[in-house]
Structures are given as C-alpha cells and as structure tokens.
Design a protein around this motif. Structure first.
Motif, short mmCIF file in Angstrom:
data_model
loop_
_atom_site.label_atom_id
_atom_site.label_comp_id
_atom_site.label_asym_id
_atom_site.label_seq_id
_atom_site.Cartn_x
_atom_site.Cartn_y
_atom_site.Cartn_z
N ALA A 111 2.20 5.44 5.40
CA ALA A 111 1.02 4.99 6.24
C ALA A 111 1.84 4.48 8.24
N ARG A 115 0.95 6.90 11.52
CA ARG A 115 0.25 6.42 12.33
C ARG A 115 1.34 6.77 13.45
N GLU A 116 2.50 6.26 13.52
CA GLU A 116 3.62 6.92 14.77
C GLU A 116 3.63 8.14 15.28
N LYS A 119 -0.77 8.96 16.95
CA LYS A 119 -0.30 8.49 18.17
C LYS A 119 0.18 9.59 19.24
N GLN A 135 -10.60 8.42 8.09
CA GLN A 135 -9.91 7.91 7.24
C GLN A 135 -10.70 7.90 5.79
N SER A 154 -6.32 6.56 20.35
CA SER A 154 -4.47 5.72 20.16
C SER A 154 -5.20 3.98 19.18
N ILE A 157 -5.87 5.26 15.49
CA ILE A 157 -5.55 5.46 15.00
C ILE A 157 -5.13 4.38 14.06
N ASP A 158 -4.13 3.33 14.91
CA ASP A 158 -3.55 1.72 14.75
C ASP A 158 -4.66 1.34 13.31
N ARG A 159 -5.92 1.71 13.48
CA ARG A 159 -6.98 1.18 12.22
C ARG A 159 -6.38 1.66 11.28
N TYR A 160 -6.17 2.55 11.11
CA TYR A 160 -5.97 3.17 9.54
C TYR A 160 -5.66 2.49 9.31
N THR A 161 -5.84 1.98 7.34
CA THR A 161 -5.39 1.74 6.67
C THR A 161 -5.55 2.10 5.17
#
Length: 786
Positions: A111, A115-116, A119, A135, A154, A157-161
């Motif tokens: 994960a 994400r990295e 972004k 997602q 961006s 994308i950080d909230r992707y879990t």
C-alpha cells in the motif's frame, strides 16, 4: 467474438487497400504502433468534422512517441473510397483520468509503495487534466471526484486504505468507465492498478459484470483502459487479460514489481501526454462507415488504424473546389445592360464563366456570354437589347474547369444535391430605372416662364420638350412648343421662352416631357394653373434696351439723324417758298431797251404767253387782256367729255390665280387658294408572320384605331396576338398620336421597348411597333392640305 471477427475483416480490408497493418496497425519495420484512444464527430449541414485522438508507441518497449514528425495525415472512408487530408494538432479538450486502485487484502504490504508511486506520477500529469480517485475490493468507494487540484488528488491517494476483502476487478472498472459518461466533453482515460484476479476471498468470481461486458462498454464509450499489474509470484495475476484489456480499448499495459511501481505510473502519464489530435472534414454515408486513419512520418514510415464511424446524415460528397455566389444583379439603364456581381472561390481553377439568358415563357435561349480572367470578386455586364419588357427570364451561370473543360458543381440545392448551374429568375422591367420629373414651381421672369424641377437618373436624360395647353379651351397654345437641354444634377430649371414665342395672356397647363438621348420619351409631367401676363410693347422695348445698351445708342443716333434731316429739309423748303418779287424772280431780266422780257408765271399753272403772239384763251383758265385788245364777252364753256377708264389687263388663257378675285378670268384658268395643313397618320404592315394582312399604308380611320386578331379597324389573324391587341388615339390639344396596349397576352413594343399595359405611349414618325413575338408594323406621319 463478433467484434474480434470484425476487427480481423477490417484488417484484411486495410491490407487489400494498400495500408500496412490491421486493427492495431504497425509500421513497415514493425517497430511503431498507432493506437486511436478515442474520436469525436460533429455533424454539420455540408460535412462531418472528425477529431481522432491517438498515440504512437514503440511496439517492442511500449514507449510512447512524444513528438510526432508527420509528413501527412489522411483518413479514408472504405465504403466510398473518399480520402480526406487533415491536420495534426495538440488535443483541444481536457482529459479526465480515473485512478482505480485495488484495496483487497493482498495489497496490505504494497500500500505504501502504491501511494508513493501514484502521487509521484501526478508531477508529470498531462496539460489540462482532471483526476478522480476510486478504491475497490468487493465494494467500490469514490475517494475524490474529478478535479484539477493536484494537492487534493494527492490527499485522496493518501486516504487509500486496503481491506481484507476480495477483488471485484470487473465491477470496479465497469463502474469507473460508466461514471465517465457524466463528465463534461473531453478525452477519457482509466488507469487500473491491481495485484490479483477477479475473485473473492473464497476464490470465486467476485464481479457481476464479465470481462467482455467491460470491454464492450469501454469500446462503445471510447474510454481507454491502461493497466498496471503488481506481480508477487507467477499466477497471482492474469497478465494476459490485463494486456488484452489495454490493447482492446486503446490503453497501455505494464506488469511491474513493487520496486518498479514508480516507473510504471510514470509511463502511464507519459502515454497520456503523448496523445495527438487528427482533425478533418469527411463525408460519410448514413449509418456505420468503416474508416482508416493513416499517418506518414517524414522518414517514410506509414502507420494506420481502422475504426468505425457512425453518421445520422447521408452526405453526398465533398463540395466542388470552385463555387459561385450571385452577389447582385443591377440594371444599368444608362448602358442598357445588367451588372452581374459574382463571387467565385478558387477562380484560378476555372477557365471561364458562361452566362446564358433563357426566356421562361418560350423555353428558348435568348443569348450567351463568356467571361475569362476571373477573380474572387467579379462584375460582368449583360446587354438588355435582346430582352422584352415585362417577360420572365432565367440567368444560368456555369463555371468551367480549366483542365478538362468540364463544368464544376458550383452550387447545392436545399437537399444538398450538387448542380453545375446556378439559376436566377428575374423579370425584365426597366421602367423603375427610367428618369422621372416633378415640377416644383413655375414663376414668370422677364416675360418667360421658369420651371424649377426635380429629376431622377439625370445621367440618362438627353433633354426636355413640352408645350402649353389653354385651360379655357383645352387646346394647345400656338407657338408654345419648347425644348430645353438636359440638367446634370437631380434638380434644376427649365425655361419656356414665352416672350419670344409671343404667348398671350391666359391660364395655362404646362406639359413637360423627359427625353432620352435618342429622343424617346421617358416620362411626362404636367403643372396646372399657371397664370401668364404677356409684357407690353414698352416693357419688351425697355427690357431689350437694358439687355443691349448698344441698341439704345444706335436708336438715339438714328433719331438725331432723322431730326437733322427734317430740319435741313424744312430750311431748304423755306428758301424756295414766299413772294417771287422778294426772291428777285420778277423783272430781273429786262432787256437793254427797258422792255420787259418773257413773262414769269406767278403760280405753277399760270400760262406763259409768247413774246410775238397774242395770248389765246383757255376754256378753264381766266385770261388778262392787254390794253390794245378789244373786250369780248366770255364764251360759254362746253362741258368736258367724260374720260373713260383704262381697260383692266385680262389674264391669259390657262393662267393660274393663287388668290384674289376670279372675275374676268378667261375660261380654262385655274385658281389655287391657300388651305390649312393637317397631319396624316398611316400604319404599314412590315411582317405579318405569314398571316393575311393589307399591304401598303393604311390610314388610321376611324379613331380610336384598334388592331387585333378578330376585332378592330385592322385585323391580323395571327394566333400570337390578342383579340383586341392595341389601340391608337389622337390628342387634338397636343397634336400627338398615342398607342396603348389593351392588356394583350404577348405584349406590345415600340422600337423594341415593351409597353406597360393600359398606359398611353406617344408615337413618333417612323417608329416600329411590335405585336407579340413576330408581328411588326411601322407608324408614319405626313403633312397634307385639306
């Protein structure tokens, strides 16, 4: 299956037409590949505008061509074999990109790397791009709707879990493609990231939609799907299915390890940035049209791809390179011609323009004119001498190809059907362009009448004429005819020389006619209620002397000469009058003996006696007797014999007496007295078109004189003239003959000028009258004594 078979058939058709490649066509060296991501069409009235968005990839590495150096770009419609050239441009609409990220239980360890990498790829995103983030596992969650705010993307994308659920791959991608229909107009793209197959935790199929349903939706919606597969171990993902999904929809595919995720995302963005747009005007038929896009690079490489275009309009084909527009048709009465204003596209391709004039009623061509040396804007002049007033005509315009001498399709009708002739209908009625006159005022000045007038079209006027009509007797005033030169502006004055014409006092109507340069009458104006007072003799003399002082000097000189002559003559007469003695006339001639000389008469009738003879008496004159003579009583005076008058001279036999008393004329002599002169009008048939008609001059009697096919004083049994065609009348006040068309079917002309039905037109000596299309008469005037 059906779509796959169709793609194979299209590829075979493209190869047969000479285009390399097939559905995903490749370059001649098999290194480059052309992919159409999507296309849009706009149906116009004349053509369809096509915009195809495409990318070119290295077939071996999947690297996109960032700069397309093309020699040419064309599209060919296979059902019509029509090829249209187009332009290559940067895309003119934004691109909507959806990141579809796998959040199933197997993604827990990757994960952070996902994400990295996602972004990081935003820093190299295409211009004018908007992103949304989704997602999915066994459910679908929208984290961020479409936005051009990169920090917001961006953050999403950080909230992707990741979760611990399965992977409903087809349903998530299907939903992402389906949501693209709600986005505004623009390009579309889906980037799908997954590490597994479409299955739930139990290893069964997770999605309700199938792979083929997803592919069909993406192709019909023109949404390319690019895929990134994260591979942990062999068989964990269906890499063949991911590659096929990208290839079928126009996307790119990458199979990557966790360490290479950054590179995979970077390649996706590069591919989206490497999109180009091809734009062209095409002419498809109604329904589906198979097409091939062909790009030729400057190094000679030719790339092509087949696709299908749907049209709701059946376009007939491309317009002609030469089109003609009739910008104006103006009647130039002064030149007796029409000015034809034509706008022509690509005039250099046309050798000449042909203009034909057709008579609508007769269905025959009247004349034809050819014009060369064409320009984009043209002014052509068509003579009107062969046109008949009041008839309907067609102007047929054709532009002929300079290369093959064939006419261009210069115009399309309302249904889009092309035509090689531009047809314009018009009625030939030049009366609206004829000059008219309006008398504004009439004033008397120095014994003449001055008319202030307004005229139209002064360039056509050759002059004016007219006369005066006595309003008490309704007859033309003797010697009142006048002429005047043309005026160069729309207003001016006309002088009636009433003083020199010795017009008497009276109440008059002024009649003024506008004349053409050939003395034809354009129009007639009247001005009633003009009171005229003729100048007296002294007023005329005074005006003349003021106008010419030299005459005053001459008159004074003549008066002085006459007075001097009278004085001289009176003086001379005085010297010859008075008593003879005082003048020394008596006794001035005595002889030397003191005797008187011859007697000098005291008066003119005094007898002068002879010196040697006695004075004899005269019956009528008293005598003076001398002293020596005896007185005798007077004798009675006899009555004088009456003197007979001298006989009159008798005219000789056969003498002609012009005027006077005929008494005493010998038998056989002729006396000719003066008699009035009258006008005698006749009609002569010049051409009866095979019909029976009298020959020689025909007197106009009785008046009104009617000419017709079955009725009238002159009958010409020709089917082209009417039962009662024309009528000729005589105006005694104006001493003028007039002709009037009695609403005939085929019209009447005077010297080729068509008459207005029901309106009187003046006739002059020698004019040619036309009845219908082929009957001609001549009107003649002569002077005879009654």
């Amino acid at each position: 299956m059906i779509r796959a078979i169709k793609n194979v058939l299209l590829a075979l058709l493209v190869i047969s037409l000479g285009f390399p490649g097939g559905n995903l066509a490749k370059a001649q060296d098999e290194s480059w590949e052309l992919r159409i991501n999507q296309f849009s069409t706009l149906e116009g009235p004349d053509a369809m505008t096509l915009k195809a968005y495409f990318s070119i990839y290295d077939d071996r590495t999947g690297t996109p061509m960032l700069s397309v150096d093309a020699e040419s770009a064309q599209i060919t419609l296979l059902n019509t074999s029509y090829t249209s050239s187009g332009e290559l441009k940067k895309p003119d609409v934004p691109i909507y990109i959806t990141l579809v990220m796998d959040a199933s239980g197997s993604m827990g360890g990757a994960a952070a790397s996902l994400r990295e990498a996602a972004k990081q790829s935003l820093n190299n995103s295409p211009d004018n791009s908007l992103f949304s983030v989704v997602q999915f596992d066994e459910s679908i969650k929208l984290i961020q709707d479409f936005t051009e705010n990169i920090p917001a993307v961006s953050y999403a994308i950080d909230r992707y879990t990741p979760s611990q659920n399965g992977t409903c791959l087809y349903d998530a991608t299907y939903s992402a493609v389906e949501s693209m229909a709600k986005a505004p107009v623009g390009r579309r793209a889906v980037i799908l990231f997954t590490d597994g197959k479409d299955e739930n935790k139990e290893g069964k199929v997770c999605s309700k939609h199938t792979y083929q349903e997803l592919i069909d939706l993406a192709m019909n919606s023109q949404v390319p799907i690019s895929t990134i597969g994260l591979s942990y171990k062999a068989g964990a993902i269906n890499d063949l299915e991911l590659r096929s999904m990208a290839a079928s929809t126009g996307g790119v595919a990458a199979i990557s390890s966790q360490d290479d995720l950054g590179t995979a995302f970077e390649n996706m963005m590069q591919a989206l940035k490497a999109q180009w747009m091809f734009e062209a005007r095409i002419y498809p038929r109604r329904g589906n049209n198979d097409a091939v896009l062909n790009i030729t690079l400057k190094d000679g490489t030719s790339l092509s791809q087949a696709f299908t275009i749907n049209s709701n309009t059946d376009y007939p084909g491309p317009p002609s390179p030469v089109s003609v527009n009739l910008a104006g048709l103006l009647l130039i009465a002064a030149q007796q011609s029409y000015e034809v204003q034509l706008n022509i596209t690509s005039p250099e391709l046309a050798g000449y323009v042909k203009i034909e004039i057709w008579d609508q009623n007769a269905g025959s061509k009247v004349d034809e004119y050819v014009f060369e040396e064409l320009a984009a804007t043209n002014r052509f002049f068509i003579p009107t001498k062969s046109l008949i007033i009041g008839r309907d005509y067609e102007m047929r315009i054709t532009a002929v190809n300079k290369q093959d001498n064939m006419p261009f399709e210069i115009i399309r009708d309302d249904d889009g059907k092309p035509s090689t002739q531009l047809i314009h209908e018009f009625l030939f009625d030049p009366s609206s362009a004829y000059p008219n006159l309006q008398v504004q005022s009439v004033v008397e000045k120095s014994g003449d009448l001055i008319l202030t007038v307004d005229v139209t079209n002064p360039d056509l006027i050759g002059g004016f004429d007219g006369w005066l009509v006595d309003e008490n007797t309704n007859t033309q005033v003797l010697n009142s005819n006048f002429t005047a030169p043309a005026i160069s502006t729309t207003n001016g004055t006309i002088t009636i020389p009433a003083k020199s014409s010795r017009i008497p006092n009276g109440q008059y109507t002024v009649i003024v006619r506008v004349l053409a340069t050939n003395n034809n009458v354009y129009s007639t104006a009247t001005y009633e209620g003009v009171s005229y007072k003729a100048p007296s003799l002294f007023e005329r003399l005074g005006v003349a002397l003021i106008a010419g002082p030299i005459f005053l000097v001459i008159i004074i000189g003549i008066i002085l000469l006459v007075v001097g002559f009278l004085m001289f003559n009176a003086s001379r007469q005085k010297s010859l009058s008075g008593m003879p003695v005082l003048q020394g006339r008596l006794g001035n001639k005595l002889d030397s003996g003191g005797r008187a000389g011859p007697s000098i008469p005291v008066a003119d009738n005094e007898p002068i006696p002879s010196r040697n003879k006695p004075i004899s008496s005269h019956p009528s004159t008293p005598m003076v007797a001398s002293p020596q003579q005896a007185y005798s009583p007077p004798q009675p005076i006899p009555a004088p014999t009456p003197q007979q008058p001298a006989p009159l001279a008798q005219p000789p036999v056969d003498a002609t007496i012009l005027a006077g008393n005929s008494k005493g004329m010998e038998e056989g002599a002729t006396m000719i007295a003066s008699s009035p002169v009258v006008l005698r009008a006749t009609i002569t048939v010049l051409n009866a078109a095979g019909s029976a008609a009298p020959s020689g001059p025909i007197p106009l009697s009785p008046l009104p004189f009617v000419i017709g096919r079955t009725e009238g004083a002159l009958i010409i049994p020709n089917p082209n003239i009417s039962r009662k065609h024309v009528q000729i009348t005589f105006n005694a006040a104006q001493q003028t003959y007039f002709i009037k068309d009695l609403n005939s079917s085929n019209g009447t002309t005077v010297n080729t000028q068509r008459l207005v039905p029901g309106q009187d037109t003046q006739l002059s000596n020698g004019v040619v009258i036309g009845l219908g299309p082929n009957i001609t008469l001549r009107f003649d005037l002569s002077s005879v004594r009654t």
